[in-house]
Write an enzyme that holds these catalytic residues in place. Structure first.
Site, PDB file in Angstrom:
ATOM      1  N   TYR A 124      -3.870  -2.364 -10.094  1.00 44.98           N
ATOM      2  CA  TYR A 124      -3.744  -2.200  -8.641  1.00 44.98           C
ATOM      3  C   TYR A 124      -2.866  -3.311  -8.033  1.00 44.98           C
ATOM      4  O   TYR A 124      -1.959  -3.036  -7.242  1.00 44.98           O
ATOM      5  CB  TYR A 124      -5.150  -2.181  -8.009  1.00 44.98           C
ATOM      6  CG  TYR A 124      -5.118  -2.196  -6.507  1.00 44.98           C
ATOM      7  CD1 TYR A 124      -4.778  -1.049  -5.789  1.00 44.98           C
ATOM      8  CD2 TYR A 124      -5.406  -3.354  -5.796  1.00 44.98           C
ATOM      9  CE1 TYR A 124      -4.719  -1.070  -4.399  1.00 44.98           C
ATOM     10  CE2 TYR A 124      -5.365  -3.379  -4.416  1.00 44.98           C
ATOM     11  CZ  TYR A 124      -5.018  -2.240  -3.719  1.00 44.98           C
ATOM     12  OH  TYR A 124      -4.959  -2.260  -2.346  1.00 44.98           O
ATOM     13  N   SER A 164       0.798  -1.237   0.000  1.00 47.14           N
ATOM     14  CA  SER A 164       0.000   0.000   0.000  1.00 47.14           C
ATOM     15  C   SER A 164       0.824   1.278   0.000  1.00 47.14           C
ATOM     16  O   SER A 164       0.252   2.360  -0.156  1.00 47.14           O
ATOM     17  CB  SER A 164      -0.946   0.009   1.193  1.00 47.14           C
ATOM     18  OG  SER A 164      -1.973  -0.919   0.966  1.00 47.14           O
ATOM     19  N   TYR A 192      -4.687   3.626   8.261  1.00 50.08           N
ATOM     20  CA  TYR A 192      -6.076   3.154   8.395  1.00 50.08           C
ATOM     21  C   TYR A 192      -6.615   3.456   9.799  1.00 50.08           C
ATOM     22  O   TYR A 192      -6.480   4.578  10.272  1.00 50.08           O
ATOM     23  CB  TYR A 192      -6.167   1.663   8.023  1.00 50.08           C
ATOM     24  CG  TYR A 192      -5.344   1.326   6.814  1.00 50.08           C
ATOM     25  CD1 TYR A 192      -5.676   1.844   5.578  1.00 50.08           C
ATOM     26  CD2 TYR A 192      -4.190   0.548   6.892  1.00 50.08           C
ATOM     27  CE1 TYR A 192      -4.922   1.570   4.450  1.00 50.08           C
ATOM     28  CE2 TYR A 192      -3.416   0.270   5.782  1.00 50.08           C
ATOM     29  CZ  TYR A 192      -3.790   0.788   4.566  1.00 50.08           C
ATOM     30  OH  TYR A 192      -3.027   0.527   3.468  1.00 50.08           O
TER      31      TYR A 192
HETATM   32  N1  GLN Z   1      -2.360  -5.293  -1.926  1.00 50.29           N
HETATM   33  C1  GLN Z   1      -2.892  -5.226  -0.595  1.00 50.29           C
HETATM   34  C2  GLN Z   1      -4.397  -5.414  -0.638  1.00 50.29           C
HETATM   35  O1  GLN Z   1      -4.993  -4.955  -1.564  1.00 50.29           O
HETATM   36  C3  GLN Z   1      -2.527  -3.908   0.013  1.00 50.29           C
HETATM   37  C4  GLN Z   1      -3.008  -3.754   1.424  1.00 50.29           C
HETATM   38  C5  GLN Z   1      -2.048  -2.985   2.297  1.00 50.29           C
HETATM   39  O2  GLN Z   1      -0.848  -2.936   2.086  1.00 50.29           O
HETATM   40  N2  GLN Z   1      -2.580  -2.463   3.376  1.00 50.29           N
HETATM   41  O3  GLN Z   1      -4.972  -6.029   0.216  1.00 50.29           O
END
Ligand code: GLN
Length: 310
Positions: free
Chosen positions: A194, A67, A246
């Protein structure tokens, strides 16, 4: 600002101190290819706006950016679309997990912020804008390569396939938003990009370098390249501070006091505006999906350098 010798000493001490905590937290296992990473790794790299580098541990080992890629796609999308991007994604903390769907229905498919998965998927869609997925992936990869000043940064295709094979929640989020008219390209195309952006392999050294423009008010202090305006750099940092971890963004602000962005690969990028860019990596995660040892190391660094923005 600590002197360069002091900074090297602080970083080296943190590296030694973290040895007692290696293996703490839990490696992400919902993406099978990530679960295979050695949980006892730890690396940290700090690069200052005058180009000094201090690093410790596994700062040279590539890991999955996950992310943290959302910081770079947000910057790209703001450069391309300007403030229109904010019509499709908000900038409020969600208080929910990164892959939560609960707010999306109430808020008519407009994700709370660009760092939760739903928001990042919208940003990726905005970037894709009719391009073929392979072209979209190459653009993001090249953008990160340029920022890091490393031509060899690439995508771990095994991680990307692993994400695609298990990405049911992301598919739900994307389909839901498409149902609300907030996704323009086909869901499979957007998710392909993504998953690939999340699967970029990068080292702490390279990641710290790639984030340095945010410490330089939008201008890369080493190359002189204007990546974004100072106003946008400030705003991106603000979203990192309020939403970068988050539902644990408040905790991170409380303990570290720096704009940061976590990834479930165990990396964290943190920015000290005007001073430095920091990357840490250790694969074990806390409940919110932030590196456990990485966050501990950043807390020590912020305390020792007095770099908290507060
Ligand atoms: N690729 C991960 C997902 O989509 C990214 C989540 C993250 O790093 N918090 O779940």
């Amino acid at each position: 600002m600590p002197s360069n010798a002091d900074l090297s000493e602080i970083v080296a001490t943190i590296g030694r101190d973290m040895a007692d905590h290696l293996g703490g937290g839990k490696v992400a296992d919902y993406i099978p290819a990530l679960a295979r990473v050695d949980a006892r790794r730890f690396g940290m790299a700090v690069i200052t706006t005058d180009g000094e580098v201090a690093e410790t541990g596994d700062a040279w080992i590539p890991f999955s950016i996950q992310s943290i890629s959302k910081v770079f796609t947000l910057t790209m999308a703001l450069e391309r679309l300007g403030d229109d991007l904010w019509k499709r994604v908000g900038r409020e903390p969600s208080g929910s997990r990164f892959n939560s769907i609960v707010q999306l229905e109430h808020e008519h498919g407009i994700p709370r912020n660009p760092f939760i998965n739903a928001g990042a998927i919208v940003v990726t869609d905005a970037l894709l804008a009719g391009r073929a997925p392979a072209a979209g992936i190459a653009e993001i990869r090249d953008y990160v390569r340029k920022l890091a000043d490393v031509e060899t940064i690439d995508i771990d295709t095994e991680v990307a396939s692993s994400e695609a094979a298990t990405g049911f929640r992301n598919q739900s989020l994307a389909n839901f938003m498409r149902g609300f008219g907030n996704l323009n390209s086909p869901v499979d195309d957007v998710l392909k990009v993504y998953f690939n952006q999340c699967s970029l392999r990068i080292t702490c050294r390279q990641l710290a370098r790639a984030g340095l423009f945010l410490a330089g008010a939008g201008t890369d202090p080493i190359s002189g390249d204007v990546v974004t305006t100072s106003k946008r750099a400030r705003r991106i940092a603000a979203v990192m501070m309020t939403c970068g971890h988050y539902d644990a963004s408040g905790e991170f602000a409380f303990h570290v006091g720096l704009p940061g962005k976590s990834g479930v690969g165990g990396g964290i990028l943190a920015i000290v505006p005007g001073k430095a860019s920091i990357a840490v990596w250790s694969p074990g995660l806390d409940e919110a999906g932030t590196s456990y040892v990485g966050a501990m190391a950043l807390k020590r660094l912020a305390a020792a350098t007095r770099w908290s923005v507060f």
